[in-house]
Design an enzyme around this catalytic site. Sequence first.
Site, mmCIF file in Angstrom:
data_model
loop_
_atom_site.group_PDB
_atom_site.id
_atom_site.type_symbol
_atom_site.label_atom_id
_atom_site.label_comp_id
_atom_site.label_asym_id
_atom_site.label_seq_id
_atom_site.Cartn_x
_atom_site.Cartn_y
_atom_site.Cartn_z
ATOM 1 N N LYS A 260 0.761 -1.110 0.289
ATOM 2 C CA LYS A 260 -0.195 -0.073 0.213
ATOM 3 C C LYS A 260 1.129 1.348 0.440
ATOM 4 C CE LYS A 260 -3.711 -2.527 2.406
ATOM 5 N NZ LYS A 260 -4.217 -2.210 3.587
HETATM 6 N N1 GLU Z 1 -8.320 -6.054 5.282
HETATM 7 C C1 GLU Z 1 -7.553 -6.996 4.459
HETATM 8 C C2 GLU Z 1 -6.593 -6.459 3.113
HETATM 9 O O1 GLU Z 1 -6.499 -4.717 3.353
HETATM 10 C C3 GLU Z 1 -8.435 -7.801 3.105
HETATM 11 C C4 GLU Z 1 -8.901 -8.674 4.774
HETATM 12 C C5 GLU Z 1 -10.302 -9.761 4.155
HETATM 13 O O2 GLU Z 1 -10.362 -9.297 2.789
HETATM 14 O O3 GLU Z 1 -10.695 -10.889 4.331
HETATM 15 O O4 GLU Z 1 -5.586 -7.196 2.710
#
Ligand code: GLU
Length: 287
Positions: A260
């Site tokens: 990110k």
């Molecule tokens: N919050 C997670 C992420 O940003 C994704 C989790 C999920 O899709 O179970 O990678």
Amino acid sequence: MRVTRFAPSPTGPLHLGHAYAALVAEGRARAVGGRFLLRIEDIDRARSRIEYEKLIYDDLSWIGIRWDGPVLRQSDRLQVYAAALETLGSRGLLYPCRCTRGDIRAALSAPQEGAPIVGPDGLVYPGTCRGRRYADRQDDDALRLDMRAAIAALGGASAVAALGFTETGPIHPGHHALDPDHLMEGIGDVVLARRDMGTSYHLAVVVDDADQGVTEVTRGVDLFEATPLHRLLQALLGLPVPDWHHHDLIRDAAGKRLAKRDDARAIAAYRAAGETPAQVRARVGVQ
Ligand code: GLU
């Protein structure tokens, strides 16, 4: 009806990998006239930012992604997670822990321990605090799942081996049975409530997918190895069992997974550079 979701954490700008994940999840729902939901995974209060949450809405809308119904924000649901933890704790399936990462590394370097095993939650916990009682927990303790007790509570190893899940994704397709030995040795006593959050990704994701009525958990293949743990938690909490669809990850030209913080690949950067939504979709191979 198929219900999928996209569940980003607002800890940085969305990048091409997120665009791909969101397009896959939306496409899986739209292809069969289902519903596509959005969830903001912001339990990490130290790293989550409201600006990034707003940018998620802007970027998804700009690409042309439409989600159904209200957005679910995890930070609004801490009491729901606390109730799920109490369900597990009152059955003797959790214990308090205050080991640091350094404590865990030190315990695992003892001569009687074999090579440390890394599970979906980092190093498999050596069990240092397992004798502590849930009833004696302090506010600043983490809470760990007692995996041995969890398997016993579900009726033992053979009952757990009869549980499984269906994967509809291209990489690990088919039915996967749970493996009690792997749960014990390869996953172990994971943290279900971090001391700084009062919950964890693993707990929140199963509770939320159930509450949102998700029928197909669509996400990156890096989370495939967490799925047996999620399936076990669903069994312990009596939650409905979705299918899973793990997709491949978008990588840069050098084969490195896009992080990110890799702002050069942020959707916002392509927008600012004058690319069209169609061009960004083409970059991830989804029209
Ligand atoms: N919050 C997670 C992420 O940003 C994704 C989790 C999920 O899709 O179970 O990678």
